[in-house]
Motif scaffolding. Structure first.
Motif, mmCIF file in Angstrom:
data_model
loop_
_atom_site.group_PDB
_atom_site.id
_atom_site.type_symbol
_atom_site.label_atom_id
_atom_site.label_comp_id
_atom_site.label_asym_id
_atom_site.label_seq_id
_atom_site.Cartn_x
_atom_site.Cartn_y
_atom_site.Cartn_z
ATOM 1 N N UNK A 25 0.823 -1.205 0.000
ATOM 2 C CA UNK A 25 0.000 0.000 0.000
ATOM 3 C C UNK A 25 0.860 1.260 0.000
ATOM 4 N N UNK A 26 1.927 1.245 0.765
ATOM 5 C CA UNK A 26 2.833 2.399 0.786
ATOM 6 C C UNK A 26 3.489 2.611 -0.570
ATOM 7 N N UNK A 27 3.978 1.534 -1.166
ATOM 8 C CA UNK A 27 4.633 1.643 -2.474
ATOM 9 C C UNK A 27 3.636 2.055 -3.549
ATOM 10 N N UNK A 28 2.426 1.534 -3.489
ATOM 11 C CA UNK A 28 1.417 1.863 -4.490
ATOM 12 C C UNK A 28 1.067 3.351 -4.442
ATOM 13 N N UNK A 29 0.950 3.902 -3.257
ATOM 14 C CA UNK A 29 0.686 5.341 -3.133
ATOM 15 C C UNK A 29 1.835 6.142 -3.748
ATOM 16 N N UNK A 30 3.069 5.716 -3.485
ATOM 17 C CA UNK A 30 4.236 6.393 -4.064
ATOM 18 C C UNK A 30 4.213 6.324 -5.592
ATOM 19 N N UNK A 31 3.872 5.160 -6.122
ATOM 20 C CA UNK A 31 3.834 4.980 -7.579
ATOM 21 C C UNK A 31 2.777 5.889 -8.201
ATOM 22 N N UNK A 32 1.606 5.952 -7.578
ATOM 23 C CA UNK A 32 0.527 6.772 -8.117
ATOM 24 C C UNK A 32 0.803 8.270 -7.975
ATOM 25 N N UNK A 33 1.727 8.626 -7.102
ATOM 26 C CA UNK A 33 2.156 10.025 -7.026
ATOM 27 C C UNK A 33 2.980 10.416 -8.250
ATOM 28 N N UNK A 34 3.583 9.410 -8.898
ATOM 29 C CA UNK A 34 4.469 9.659 -10.025
ATOM 30 C C UNK A 34 3.873 9.244 -11.366
ATOM 31 N N UNK A 35 2.913 8.343 -11.352
ATOM 32 C CA UNK A 35 2.340 7.787 -12.574
ATOM 33 C C UNK A 35 0.832 8.025 -12.613
ATOM 34 N N UNK A 60 -5.072 1.224 5.983
ATOM 35 C CA UNK A 60 -4.586 2.138 4.946
ATOM 36 C C UNK A 60 -5.173 1.840 3.572
ATOM 37 N N UNK A 61 -6.011 0.823 3.481
ATOM 38 C CA UNK A 61 -6.512 0.396 2.168
ATOM 39 C C UNK A 61 -7.179 1.522 1.386
ATOM 40 N N UNK A 62 -8.011 2.296 2.039
ATOM 41 C CA UNK A 62 -8.798 3.300 1.329
ATOM 42 C C UNK A 62 -8.048 4.606 1.097
ATOM 43 N N UNK A 63 -6.766 4.639 1.429
ATOM 44 C CA UNK A 63 -5.943 5.797 1.078
ATOM 45 C C UNK A 63 -5.455 5.718 -0.363
ATOM 46 N N UNK A 64 -5.665 4.586 -1.016
ATOM 47 C CA UNK A 64 -5.251 4.385 -2.407
ATOM 48 C C UNK A 64 -6.388 4.774 -3.347
ATOM 49 N N UNK A 65 -6.043 5.436 -4.441
ATOM 50 C CA UNK A 65 -7.026 5.740 -5.490
ATOM 51 C C UNK A 65 -7.127 4.526 -6.405
ATOM 52 N N UNK A 66 -7.994 3.600 -6.041
ATOM 53 C CA UNK A 66 -8.097 2.334 -6.766
ATOM 54 C C UNK A 66 -8.633 2.503 -8.183
ATOM 55 N N UNK A 67 -9.258 3.637 -8.475
ATOM 56 C CA UNK A 67 -9.730 3.896 -9.831
ATOM 57 C C UNK A 67 -8.580 3.900 -10.840
ATOM 58 N N UNK A 68 -7.367 4.097 -10.363
ATOM 59 C CA UNK A 68 -6.194 4.203 -11.236
ATOM 60 C C UNK A 68 -5.319 2.960 -11.182
ATOM 61 N N UNK A 69 -5.835 1.882 -10.583
ATOM 62 C CA UNK A 69 -5.051 0.660 -10.444
ATOM 63 C C UNK A 69 -5.670 -0.443 -11.297
ATOM 64 N N UNK A 70 -4.829 -1.120 -12.050
ATOM 65 C CA UNK A 70 -5.263 -2.245 -12.884
ATOM 66 C C UNK A 70 -4.654 -3.531 -12.355
#
Length: 256
Positions: A25-35, A60-70
Motif C-alpha cells: 500500500x505504501x509503495x502503491x501510493x508512491x507509484x501513483x504520485x508519479x504515474x 490504509x486500504x482506502x488511502x489508495x485511489x483504486x480507480x487508477x489501479x489495474x
C-alpha cells in the motif's frame, strides 16, 4: 536491469502477510504520485490469498485511489468462470470485491466457457496485454508482480523441465501438461514477468526452503524456474522463518 535480490524474513505467516500488505500500500501510493496509473500482477495460492486479505483488512486500504489501479494475473487455471480453483475468483473474494475498483480494471484470463480452446485463450490474453503495452515494450508497465513459489521451484505456471518456456517469444503460453491439477493452465512467460519493475515473491513453509535456497545459490532455471526471476528494479523474497532455512546469510536484508 539490476541484479539486486533481497530476502526479508518474518517470524510467521501473519506477520509476513501483514508486512507485505503494508509495504504494498505504501509503495502503491508512491507509484501513483508519479504515474497516472499502476498495473499490478496478482498470484494465487494460499499465501497469495492471505496477502490479499491482509491488504483488504489494512486500515490504509482506502488511502489508495483504486480507480487508477489495474490488476492482472501471472497465471490461471483454464476452468469455467466462477470456479473455486480460479485465481481470479479467489482474488475477488479476498480483495477486489472490497475495493472501489472499476470492473474494466480487472484483467482476468479467459475462462473455459468463454473460450473453449486454450490456445485461443492464450491469444486473447496476449491481445489484451498488447492493448495496454506502450511502443517498444513487451508488456504493460507492471509496477509490482506478485509471485508464489512452488516446492519444486515453479512460478506462475512455469514448471521445471520445460526449457522452451524460457525462450518462448509469446507473452502468454498455454500449458497442457501441468504436473499438478488441473493440467490445463495459462501463464505469462518469463520474459513478461522479468519486464516488471518489481517482482515480489511471497512464500511460507518449510516445503519451500529447498527451492528458495537453490534459486539463490544459482540453480539452473530449467530445473528451478524461480532462479530465473529478475525484476527490472528490484526482486524481493518475502518469506517466513521456515522457508528461509537455506537462505545464504549475505542475502538476508534487514529492510526493503
Amino acid at each position: 536491469m539490476t541484479n539486486d535480490r533481497r530476502v526479508l524474513i518474518h517470524p510467521d505467516l501473519d506477520s509476513l502477510t501483514g508486512s507485505v500488505a503494508a509495504r504494498f500500500l505504501t509503495k502503491l501510493i508512491d507509484i501513483l504520485d508519479e504515474e497516472d496509473e499502476a498495473h499490478i500482477v496478482l498470484t494465487g495460492g494460499t499465501v497469495g490469498a492471505a496477502t490479499q486479505r491482509a491488504i483488504r483488512d489494512s486500515s490504509a486500504r482506502d488511502t489508495v485511489d483504486w480507480q487508477r489501479v489495474h490488476f492482472w494475473w501471472g497465471d490461471e487455471r483454464f476452468l469455467p468462470a466462477g470456479h473455486a480453483d480460479r485465481n481470479d475468483r479467489q482474488a475477488r473474494e479476498a480483495l477486489l470485491d472490497s475495493l472501489n475498483l472499476p470492473e474494466a480494471n480487472i484483467h482476468a484470463f479467459p475462462t473455459s466457457d468463454d473460450v473453449p480452446d486454450i490456445a485461443e485463450a492464450a491469444r486473447v490474453y496476449a491481445r489484451e496485454l498488447a492493448e495496454w503495452t506502450k511502443e517498444g515494450a513487451i508488456a504493460p508497465k507492471f509496477a509490482i508482480t506478485f509471485l508464489g513459489v512452488g516446492p519444486d521451484g515453479h512460478v506462475a505456471s512455469l514448471f521445471p523441465g520445460r526449457e522452451r518456456y524460457r525462450s518462448d517469444p509469446n507473452t502468454v503460453i498455454a500449458v497442457h501438461d501441468a504436473p499438478k491439477p488441473p493440467p490445463e493452465r495459462l501463464s505469462l512467460t518469463m520474459s513478461v514477468i522479468n519486464s516488471s519493475d518489481r517482482v515480489w515473491m511471497v512464500l511460507a513453509g518449510s516445503d519451500k526452503a529447498s527451492a528458495l535456497g537453490l534459486a539463490l545459490a544459482g540453480a539452473s532455471i530449467n530445473e528451478v524456474p524461480v532462479a530465473g526471476v529478475q525484476g527490472r528494479k528490484r526482486t524481493v523474497f518475502f518469506v517466513d522463518g521456515a522457508a528461509a532455512r537455506d537462505v545464504p546469510e549475505a542475502l538476508i536484508a534487514s529492510t526493503y
